[in-house]
Write a protein that holds these residues in place. Sequence first.
Motif, PDB file in Angstrom:
ATOM      1  N   LEU A   1       0.860  -1.176   0.000  1.00 30.34           N
ATOM      2  CA  LEU A   1       0.000   0.000   0.000  1.00 30.34           C
ATOM      3  C   LEU A   1       0.896   1.225   0.000  1.00 30.34           C
ATOM      4  CD1 LEU A   1      -2.776   1.438   0.334  1.00 30.34           C
ATOM      5  CD2 LEU A   1      -2.232   1.540   2.767  1.00 30.34           C
ATOM      6  N   GLY A   2       0.751   2.068  -1.014  1.00 33.18           N
ATOM      7  CA  GLY A   2       1.576   3.267  -1.002  1.00 33.18           C
ATOM      8  C   GLY A   2       1.560   4.009  -2.320  1.00 33.18           C
ATOM      9  N   GLY A   3       1.983   5.257  -2.265  1.00 36.59           N
ATOM     10  CA  GLY A   3       2.148   6.067  -3.456  1.00 36.59           C
ATOM     11  C   GLY A   3       0.847   6.588  -4.026  1.00 36.59           C
ATOM     12  N   THR A   4       0.990   7.328  -5.094  1.00 37.95           N
ATOM     13  CA  THR A   4      -0.149   7.887  -5.816  1.00 37.95           C
ATOM     14  C   THR A   4       0.074   7.695  -7.306  1.00 37.95           C
ATOM     15  OG1 THR A   4       0.808  10.092  -6.048  1.00 37.95           O
ATOM     16  CG2 THR A   4      -0.458   9.671  -4.034  1.00 37.95           C
ATOM     17  N   ILE A   5      -1.005   7.690  -8.055  1.00 34.86           N
ATOM     18  CA  ILE A   5      -0.912   7.596  -9.510  1.00 34.86           C
ATOM     19  C   ILE A   5      -0.802   8.991 -10.129  1.00 34.86           C
ATOM     20  CG2 ILE A   5      -2.075   6.839 -11.622  1.00 34.86           C
ATOM     21  CD1 ILE A   5      -3.481   4.698  -9.931  1.00 34.86           C
ATOM     22  N   LYS A   6      -1.617   9.910  -9.634  1.00 31.72           N
ATOM     23  CA  LYS A   6      -1.680  11.257 -10.214  1.00 31.72           C
ATOM     24  C   LYS A   6      -1.108  12.334  -9.292  1.00 31.72           C
ATOM     25  CE  LYS A   6      -5.822  10.108 -12.910  1.00 31.72           C
ATOM     26  NZ  LYS A   6      -7.240  10.448 -13.181  1.00 31.72           N
TER      27      LYS A   6
ATOM     28  N   ALA B   1       4.741  -0.608 -15.038  1.00 29.66           N
ATOM     29  CA  ALA B   1       5.695   0.450 -15.352  1.00 29.66           C
ATOM     30  C   ALA B   1       6.869   0.369 -14.389  1.00 29.66           C
ATOM     31  CB  ALA B   1       5.029   1.826 -15.243  1.00 29.66           C
ATOM     32  N   LYS B   2       7.956   0.962 -14.785  1.00 29.25           N
ATOM     33  CA  LYS B   2       9.083   1.114 -13.875  1.00 29.25           C
ATOM     34  C   LYS B   2       8.804   2.302 -12.964  1.00 29.25           C
ATOM     35  CE  LYS B   2      12.411  -1.082 -16.947  1.00 29.25           C
ATOM     36  NZ  LYS B   2      11.371  -1.632 -17.823  1.00 29.25           N
ATOM     37  N   VAL B   3       9.241   2.185 -11.721  1.00 27.62           N
ATOM     38  CA  VAL B   3       8.870   3.181 -10.715  1.00 27.62           C
ATOM     39  C   VAL B   3      10.062   3.522  -9.824  1.00 27.62           C
ATOM     40  CG1 VAL B   3       6.507   2.275 -10.668  1.00 27.62           C
ATOM     41  CG2 VAL B   3       8.158   1.516  -8.943  1.00 27.62           C
TER      42      VAL B   3
ATOM     43  N   ASP C   1       7.001   5.811 -14.398  1.00 26.68           N
ATOM     44  CA  ASP C   1       7.473   6.119 -15.750  1.00 26.68           C
ATOM     45  C   ASP C   1       6.365   5.790 -16.743  1.00 26.68           C
ATOM     46  OD1 ASP C   1       9.028   6.816 -17.881  1.00 26.68           O
ATOM     47  OD2 ASP C   1      10.400   5.104 -17.753  1.00 26.68           O
ATOM     48  N   HIS C   2       5.322   6.631 -16.753  1.00 25.45           N
ATOM     49  CA  HIS C   2       4.129   6.381 -17.557  1.00 25.45           C
ATOM     50  C   HIS C   2       4.457   6.206 -19.038  1.00 25.45           C
ATOM     51  CE1 HIS C   2       1.140   7.078 -14.401  1.00 25.45           C
ATOM     52  NE2 HIS C   2       1.848   8.124 -14.015  1.00 25.45           N
ATOM     53  N   LYS C   3       5.409   6.973 -19.563  1.00 22.99           N
ATOM     54  CA  LYS C   3       5.717   6.959 -20.989  1.00 22.99           C
ATOM     55  C   LYS C   3       7.034   6.256 -21.307  1.00 22.99           C
ATOM     56  CE  LYS C   3       3.022  11.080 -22.090  1.00 22.99           C
ATOM     57  NZ  LYS C   3       3.024  12.413 -22.767  1.00 22.99           N
TER      58      LYS C   3
ATOM     59  N   PHE D   1      17.567   5.687 -12.069  1.00 20.48           N
ATOM     60  CA  PHE D   1      17.041   5.721 -10.710  1.00 20.48           C
ATOM     61  C   PHE D   1      15.732   4.934 -10.573  1.00 20.48           C
ATOM     62  CE2 PHE D   1      19.574   9.597 -11.162  1.00 20.48           C
ATOM     63  CZ  PHE D   1      20.437   9.442 -10.096  1.00 20.48           C
ATOM     64  N   LEU D   2      15.172   4.474 -11.682  1.00 24.45           N
ATOM     65  CA  LEU D   2      13.932   3.707 -11.658  1.00 24.45           C
ATOM     66  C   LEU D   2      14.211   2.237 -11.363  1.00 24.45           C
ATOM     67  CD1 LEU D   2      12.356   5.235 -14.865  1.00 24.45           C
ATOM     68  CD2 LEU D   2      11.417   5.519 -12.552  1.00 24.45           C
ATOM     69  N   SER D   3      13.166   1.513 -10.984  1.00 24.56           N
ATOM     70  CA  SER D   3      13.281   0.061 -10.827  1.00 24.56           C
ATOM     71  C   SER D   3      13.739  -0.538 -12.154  1.00 24.56           C
ATOM     72  CB  SER D   3      11.938  -0.535 -10.410  1.00 24.56           C
ATOM     73  OG  SER D   3      10.926  -0.240 -11.371  1.00 24.56           O
ATOM     74  N   SER D   4      14.525  -1.608 -12.076  1.00 31.61           N
ATOM     75  CA  SER D   4      15.054  -2.214 -13.304  1.00 31.61           C
ATOM     76  C   SER D   4      13.997  -3.031 -14.045  1.00 31.61           C
ATOM     77  CB  SER D   4      16.260  -3.092 -12.984  1.00 31.61           C
ATOM     78  OG  SER D   4      15.913  -4.137 -12.092  1.00 31.61           O
ATOM     79  N   GLU D   5      12.943  -3.446 -13.320  1.00 33.17           N
ATOM     80  CA  GLU D   5      11.836  -4.193 -13.931  1.00 33.17           C
ATOM     81  C   GLU D   5      10.518  -3.520 -13.579  1.00 33.17           C
ATOM     82  OE1 GLU D   5      12.257  -6.618 -16.016  1.00 33.17           O
ATOM     83  OE2 GLU D   5      14.431  -6.789 -15.726  1.00 33.17           O
ATOM     84  N   ASP D   6       9.484  -3.883 -14.324  1.00 27.03           N
ATOM     85  CA  ASP D   6       8.171  -3.271 -14.110  1.00 27.03           C
ATOM     86  C   ASP D   6       7.556  -3.675 -12.771  1.00 27.03           C
ATOM     87  OD1 ASP D   6       8.327  -2.019 -16.529  1.00 27.03           O
ATOM     88  OD2 ASP D   6       6.784  -3.224 -17.523  1.00 27.03           O
ATOM     89  N   VAL D   7       6.760  -2.762 -12.241  1.00 23.71           N
ATOM     90  CA  VAL D   7       5.932  -2.992 -11.067  1.00 23.71           C
ATOM     91  C   VAL D   7       4.476  -2.913 -11.510  1.00 23.71           C
ATOM     92  CG1 VAL D   7       5.177  -1.905  -8.894  1.00 23.71           C
ATOM     93  CG2 VAL D   7       7.623  -2.138  -9.402  1.00 23.71           C
TER      94      VAL D   7
END
Length: 332
Positions: A161-166, A277-279, A295-297, A303-309
């Motif tokens: 549980l965490g973070g925001t989309i927008k 996406a990577k985050v 990383d929406h686009k 600095f992002l995760s190396s794989e998608d979340v």
Amino acid sequence: MTEKILLVDTDPGVDDCAALMMLMSQVPKVKIVGITCAAGNVGLRDVTINTVRIVKLFDMLNEIPIFGGCSEPMVLLPKTKDAAFYHGRDGLGDAHDVFPERSESLLDHVQAEHGVDAILRLSKEYAGRLQLICLGALTNIAMAAKIDTDVPKRIKSVHILGGTIKGYGNATPCGEYNFYTDPEAAYTVFRMFPQHCKTEVVPYETTVAHGIRPDLLNKLMSVDSKRAQFFKAIFAAAKVYEDRKIDKGVSPGYCLCDAYVTAIVLNENAVTKSKSAKVAVEISGLLSRGSFIIDHKNKGSPFLSSEDVTIIEELDDAICEDLITKAFTEKR
């Protein structure tokens, strides 16, 4: 059906209570091998006592070991805030006299082993099978992975549980509370886990959009049971806050944030829309510290995760409501 092996990392919190109730109502369909506590909604001593109260409510103190974990974030900055304004000074609505009553003696039920050590041990004992349910700041999880970098390789999945989309924050203008409480821990988890195991995030906006219908929760809190009486008492102060949001049209129902992480673990069909996406989590910035970066686009960054979340966007309300209903009514 293969038994789910679960380790819960939490900081109760009234919504953590709802999530734990949902999990324990599903035993023995699931096996809860431990609950680790970390400072978050309130301080470590309070959240640990609260966890014992909730487990005692289900008469499972002999079945589910409880561990005290980290008492502060990885980097403690001045003016770090808690969520006592919502959860009460003790984290459970200051409802000390409802069964199970609050008492310092409840700490006798807490294991001597530190929560981080428990994560290390259980990740080996249940290698490849252990699912982490992360309901608070990610301090314990990050510390375990830093001590033993093979921890993520032994985990089946992580549900956060965490973070925001927008960027609609509840702790800062764009920061969600759990990630804001320990940004370095959240950053560490996203750097270390997605490349080795399934990693899912339920963001704050998703939980708001799927608030529990007021008529349903009010009905459940009127059930003649110790579970219902306990939750009604601890939720009373937070309910006033939630009612104001509902009246203003900010939320369609009661936002029991942590309950939705539990729901997607118990029933994968609860997820009706998600994206990959990577985050990352921002660890600096005057206004952006603790913000969830998606990383929406697919622009890319070291600095992002190396794989998608997997980011959960929409849920099946009927499935979530069924699970929360069973938490109040179902007997083992």
